[in-house]
Design a protein around this motif. Structure first.
Motif, PDB file in Angstrom:
ATOM      1  N   VAL A  60     -26.045   0.694  34.357  1.00 20.65           N
ATOM      2  CA  VAL A  60     -26.622  -0.560  33.862  1.00 20.65           C
ATOM      3  C   VAL A  60     -28.070  -0.576  34.344  1.00 20.65           C
ATOM      4  CG1 VAL A  60     -26.516  -3.080  33.972  1.00 20.65           C
ATOM      5  CG2 VAL A  60     -24.397  -1.733  34.038  1.00 20.65           C
ATOM      6  N   GLU A  61     -29.014  -0.735  33.399  1.00 19.90           N
ATOM      7  CA  GLU A  61     -30.422  -0.763  33.799  1.00 19.90           C
ATOM      8  C   GLU A  61     -30.886  -2.208  33.919  1.00 19.90           C
ATOM      9  OE1 GLU A  61     -33.117   1.533  31.448  1.00 19.90           O
ATOM     10  OE2 GLU A  61     -34.786   1.217  32.837  1.00 19.90           O
ATOM     11  N   VAL A  62     -31.246  -2.586  35.120  1.00 23.48           N
ATOM     12  CA  VAL A  62     -31.694  -3.962  35.395  1.00 23.48           C
ATOM     13  C   VAL A  62     -33.214  -3.980  35.344  1.00 23.48           C
ATOM     14  CG1 VAL A  62     -31.645  -5.867  37.043  1.00 23.48           C
ATOM     15  CG2 VAL A  62     -29.698  -4.298  36.890  1.00 23.48           C
ATOM     16  N   VAL A  63     -33.782  -4.949  34.587  1.00 25.55           N
ATOM     17  CA  VAL A  63     -35.241  -5.096  34.503  1.00 25.55           C
ATOM     18  C   VAL A  63     -35.576  -6.543  34.851  1.00 25.55           C
ATOM     19  CG1 VAL A  63     -35.570  -3.258  32.796  1.00 25.55           C
ATOM     20  CG2 VAL A  63     -35.083  -5.582  32.033  1.00 25.55           C
ATOM     21  N   PRO A  90     -20.070  -7.053  42.966  1.00 25.07           N
ATOM     22  CA  PRO A  90     -18.742  -6.428  42.831  1.00 25.07           C
ATOM     23  C   PRO A  90     -18.746  -5.350  41.742  1.00 25.07           C
ATOM     24  CG  PRO A  90     -18.595  -8.826  42.754  1.00 25.07           C
ATOM     25  CD  PRO A  90     -20.052  -8.502  42.720  1.00 25.07           C
ATOM     26  N   GLY A  91     -18.136  -4.234  42.040  1.00 24.50           N
ATOM     27  CA  GLY A  91     -18.018  -3.138  41.060  1.00 24.50           C
ATOM     28  C   GLY A  91     -19.187  -2.175  41.083  1.00 24.50           C
ATOM     29  N   VAL A  92     -20.225  -2.473  41.899  1.00 24.04           N
ATOM     30  CA  VAL A  92     -21.397  -1.592  41.924  1.00 24.04           C
ATOM     31  C   VAL A  92     -21.189  -0.495  42.972  1.00 24.04           C
ATOM     32  CG1 VAL A  92     -23.852  -1.438  42.473  1.00 24.04           C
ATOM     33  CG2 VAL A  92     -22.996  -3.324  41.071  1.00 24.04           C
ATOM     34  N   ASP A  93     -21.389   0.751  42.529  1.00 22.50           N
ATOM     35  CA  ASP A  93     -21.203   1.882  43.433  1.00 22.50           C
ATOM     36  C   ASP A  93     -22.534   2.360  44.014  1.00 22.50           C
ATOM     37  OD1 ASP A  93     -19.355   3.521  44.645  1.00 22.50           O
ATOM     38  OD2 ASP A  93     -19.667   5.156  43.211  1.00 22.50           O
ATOM     39  N   GLY A  94     -23.635   2.074  43.299  1.00 25.35           N
ATOM     40  CA  GLY A  94     -24.952   2.499  43.788  1.00 25.35           C
ATOM     41  C   GLY A  94     -26.052   1.786  43.031  1.00 25.35           C
ATOM     42  N   ARG A 257     -16.396   1.974  37.624  1.00 23.36           N
ATOM     43  CA  ARG A 257     -15.687   2.369  36.409  1.00 23.36           C
ATOM     44  C   ARG A 257     -16.407   1.762  35.208  1.00 23.36           C
ATOM     45  NH1 ARG A 257     -10.281  -0.394  37.082  1.00 23.36           N
ATOM     46  NH2 ARG A 257     -11.775  -1.946  37.688  1.00 23.36           N
ATOM     47  N   PRO A 258     -16.308   2.372  34.036  1.00 22.71           N
ATOM     48  CA  PRO A 258     -16.950   1.783  32.850  1.00 22.71           C
ATOM     49  C   PRO A 258     -16.486   0.349  32.598  1.00 22.71           C
ATOM     50  CG  PRO A 258     -16.263   4.027  32.380  1.00 22.71           C
ATOM     51  CD  PRO A 258     -15.726   3.694  33.739  1.00 22.71           C
ATOM     52  N   ASP A 259     -15.225   0.046  32.961  1.00 17.73           N
ATOM     53  CA  ASP A 259     -14.703  -1.309  32.733  1.00 17.73           C
ATOM     54  C   ASP A 259     -15.459  -2.361  33.543  1.00 17.73           C
ATOM     55  OD1 ASP A 259     -12.893   0.012  31.275  1.00 17.73           O
ATOM     56  OD2 ASP A 259     -11.164  -0.316  32.582  1.00 17.73           O
ATOM     57  N   ASP A 260     -16.109  -1.927  34.639  1.00 14.02           N
ATOM     58  CA  ASP A 260     -16.826  -2.888  35.493  1.00 14.02           C
ATOM     59  C   ASP A 260     -18.176  -3.300  34.903  1.00 14.02           C
ATOM     60  OD1 ASP A 260     -14.870  -2.922  37.472  1.00 14.02           O
ATOM     61  OD2 ASP A 260     -15.689  -1.141  38.460  1.00 14.02           O
ATOM     62  N   VAL A 261     -18.660  -2.541  33.913  1.00 13.11           N
ATOM     63  CA  VAL A 261     -20.026  -2.756  33.406  1.00 13.11           C
ATOM     64  C   VAL A 261     -20.240  -4.170  32.852  1.00 13.11           C
ATOM     65  CG1 VAL A 261     -21.640  -2.042  31.585  1.00 13.11           C
ATOM     66  CG2 VAL A 261     -20.581  -0.340  33.063  1.00 13.11           C
ATOM     67  N   PRO A 262     -19.360  -4.698  31.996  1.00 13.29           N
ATOM     68  CA  PRO A 262     -19.625  -6.048  31.455  1.00 13.29           C
ATOM     69  C   PRO A 262     -19.751  -7.099  32.560  1.00 13.29           C
ATOM     70  CG  PRO A 262     -17.877  -4.990  30.221  1.00 13.29           C
ATOM     71  CD  PRO A 262     -18.138  -4.128  31.404  1.00 13.29           C
ATOM     72  N   GLY A 263     -18.880  -7.027  33.568  1.00  9.30           N
ATOM     73  CA  GLY A 263     -18.932  -7.994  34.670  1.00  9.30           C
ATOM     74  C   GLY A 263     -20.231  -7.867  35.460  1.00  9.30           C
TER      75      GLY A 263
END
Lengths: 428, 224
Positions: A60-63, A90-94, A257-263
């Motif tokens: 996820v690219e945060v700007v 939550p859900g962020v690995d790096g 996990r890809p499932d964590d991306v929307p959250g």
């Protein structure tokens, strides 16, 4: 009835009705060929698209937010504090920082370590972005380092893997430049540059000095038309040239996990930052379009297989009705109702298997034909695949298996009909 | 070897019920050559189908080759037809798409589970032997359509012999044959009787009945 006897008798029956066998085999063959062709095409095009748009479903690219009311109300600059908060979501690995270099860098000479016909007087502006080593560590060449070097040493850079393809397929032919060798052959290549020099009038800095960039690897996590350097190098250059610290250009979050991306994306927006859908969204949209198209074609092929099963059912029913007396004869010789049922099913299975094998072969040949036609008709463009089809081993099993299963399914009713033959009535 | 008691067999003709066999009794000793004669439509074929386990829908008791046919399941009846009896029909009932040898091999393909089954190669060897016994070894690869009537009937006899049955049931076996071919078939039956096979033939031809040791007349569904 033993299996060998069953196969023997079923084969004899099929050979005795070559026309019917050929028609049924052709029906099964068409279904299997269509199924294998479209599934292989979907997978092949999907693979080609993934090369063109290598979106990582976990990133996820945060700007910075487009409209910000300041850090007090959330959002604002992407500084170290924001990075730390993003890392705790939550859900962020790096969380990996990206910082665009605002000091111009230009190259006026050919890279060292590779044969290249650099045009005389040709200068190219080099867009540079600083990234955390953690984001690209897996893409470094063996033994490569990605740290801000001491003064006088070459700055390690990573290029987009796709840039090489674009250069070789588009830029080099257009500018009559020599193509570059692929991949790791380029590692260690040194590019002489001028730091502070810009080809845009009035944009050159007061101080310009010579430096060298050393290629340390190729990565899909580097923007297509940029070179990535260590983020500390960018901060050092900004300090050298008196550029104000306005925060990072973006922060790349890696989800577990890809499932964590929307959250994660929702939480980022609640913090007042924006999410750059950019390439990931394109990759997802392209992937979805391919999946939907390939799925629809595979569904169509399954429909054709179902029609083949219906054709086989109709043909076998007619065959069973025509062979009622023959079936009664077999029963008078000791065949049970189960033997008769198995015989009809075995005939269908053999037809389905033969049709499946033929269909898979035809699909493979058709794919080779399409590839050959594409090679001759399509221009050479970046990421043009050598084949638009993928034929993993399981696809051969799928083709023959589905074909045999469809034929068996179509044979169920005729087999039941055959098993109900009353020998005393049929034989008299 | 064949013991039929109070056999009654009815057919339904629309709403009407017609009894073809009526309280019929029949005894055939082991190794006997018995002929049942009677006019067309008298129920001769039905009698054979009952005795051969092809028709299980009858009243009475039928014990053939030691098997009580009333108590057998459909699978056991199939096993009985495969191993204990051989059929020979007036219209030969060969599969027209299979060569003679493959027709003769057919009973060997349906050997029930629990009984050692020969390989396809062994089966072919046995079928060729059976064809040799009926004098047709040289025509093993011919389709039935390329054989004369007498030859087809001899192929059918070879097929009936393949499983070495205790009982041979023949339905008008010479009905479609000329005198010479018919005589050859009768000779084959006589030879089988000498080998201990029990032969029950239904016929309306005197040349067959005259060769039998016992001749029974079927009239109005009963034997006289």
């Amino acid at each position: 009835m033993r299996l060998r006897s069953l196969v023997h008798l079923a084969s004899l029956n099929l050979r005795s009705d070559l026309r019917g066998t050929a028609v049924n085999t052709a029906a099964a063959c068409v279904g299997a060929a269509a199924l294998v062709f479209f599934v292989a095409l979907g997978m092949g095009v999907g693979q080609a698209a993934r090369l063109m748009f290598p979106g990582d479903a976990r990133l996820v690219e945060v700007v910075p937010g487009a409209v910000s009311l300041g850090a007090a109300l959330g959002g604002g600059a992407l500084d170290d504090g924001a990075v730390a908060r993003l890392r705790e979501l939550p859900g962020v690995d790096g969380a990996w920082r990206r910082l665009a270099l605002r000091v111009p860098i230009a190259a006026s000479r050919a890279p060292e370590g590779v044969r290249m016909n650099w045009p005389t007087g040709f200068t190219v502006q080099v867009p540079v972005v600083g990234v955390d080593a953690g984001l690209v560590s897996s893409d470094l060449a063996p033994g490569g380092k990605f740290d801000d070097p001491p003064a006088g040493e070459a700055i390690p850079v990573l290029a987009s893997r796709r840039l090489l393809e674009v250069y070789n397929k588009t830029i080099a032919p257009a500018w009559n430049l020599r193509r570059l060798p692929p991949g790791l052959d380029l590692m260690g290549l040194q590019i002489p540059v001028q730091v502070g020099f810009s080809i845009i009038p009035l944009k050159t800095e007061d101080r310009v000095y010579d430096a060298r960039l050393a290629l340390a690897g190729l990565s899909d996590r580097v923007p297509l038309y940029s070179l990535a350097v260590p983020v500390e190098t960018v901060r050092r250059l900004h300090k050298e040239y008196g550029k104000a610290d306005t925060g990072y250009s973006s922060v790349i979050l890696e989800a577990r996990r890809p499932d964590d991306v929307p959250g994660i994306a929702a939480a980022v927006r609640r913090m007042g930052f924006a999410v750059d859908e950019g390439e990931r969204a394109i990759a997802e949209r392209v992937g979805l379009a391919i999946t939907v198209t390939a799925g629809a074609l595979a569904l169509l092929a399954l429909l054709m297989t179902a029609l083949a099963a219906l054709a086989i059912a109709q043909s076998l029913s007619a065959s069973v009705r025509a062979r009622t007396r023959d079936i009664a004869i077999l029963q008078s010789l000791g065949a049970t109702a189960g033997d008769v049922r198995a015989l009809v099913l075995a005939e269908a299975a053999l037809v389905g298997l033969a049709g499946g094998v033929l269909g898979v072969g035809i699909a493979w040949l058709a794919a080779r034909g399409v590839d050959a036609a594409a090679l001759g008709l399509l221009p050479d463009f970046p990421f043009r695949p050598t084949t638009f089809f993928l034929f993993p081993a399981w696809i051969f099993a799928l083709g023959t298996g589905v074909s045999a299963a469809a034929a068996l399914l179509g044979a169920l009713a005729p087999a039941a009909l055959a098993a109900r033959v009353d020998p005393a009535r049929a034989i008299s | 070897m064949i013991s039929l008691r109070h056999i009654t067999k009815r057919f339904h003709d629309g709403e009407r019920e017609v009894a073809v066999l009526r309280d019929l009794d029949l005894d055939v000793a082991a190794g006997a050559f018995t002929a049942v004669v009677g006019p067309s439509g008298s129920g001769k074929s039905t009698l054979l189908y009952v005795a051969g386990g092809l028709d299980a829908d009858f009243d009475g008791e039928a014990v053939v080759a030691g098997k009580d046919l009333r108590t057998l399941s459909a699978r056991e009846r199939a096993s009985f037809r495969n191993g204990s009896v051989g059929f020979v029909f007036q219209s030969f009932n060969l599969l027209p798409s299979l060569p003679a040898v493959e027709n003769v091999m057919l009973p060997g393909l349906f050997v029930p589970p629990g009984i050692p089954a020969p390989s396809i190669g062994q089966l072919r060897g046995r079928a060729l032997e059976a064809l040799d016994r009926v004098g047709l070894a040289d025509k093993a690869s011919r389709l039935p359509g390329r054989l004369s009537g007498g030859e087809r009937q001899r192929v059918a006899i070879a097929r009936a012999l393949l499983s070495r049955p205790a009982v041979l049931l023949a339905d008008e076996p010479t009905g479609n044959l000329d005198a010479v071919s018919g005589e050859a078939v009768i000779q084959l039956f006589s030879g089988m009787v000498r080998d201990g096979v029990t032969v029950l033939v239904v016929t309306h031809e005197e040349r067959v009945s005259s060769a039998a040791g016992q001749v029974l007349h079927l009239e109005d569904g009963r034997l006289r």
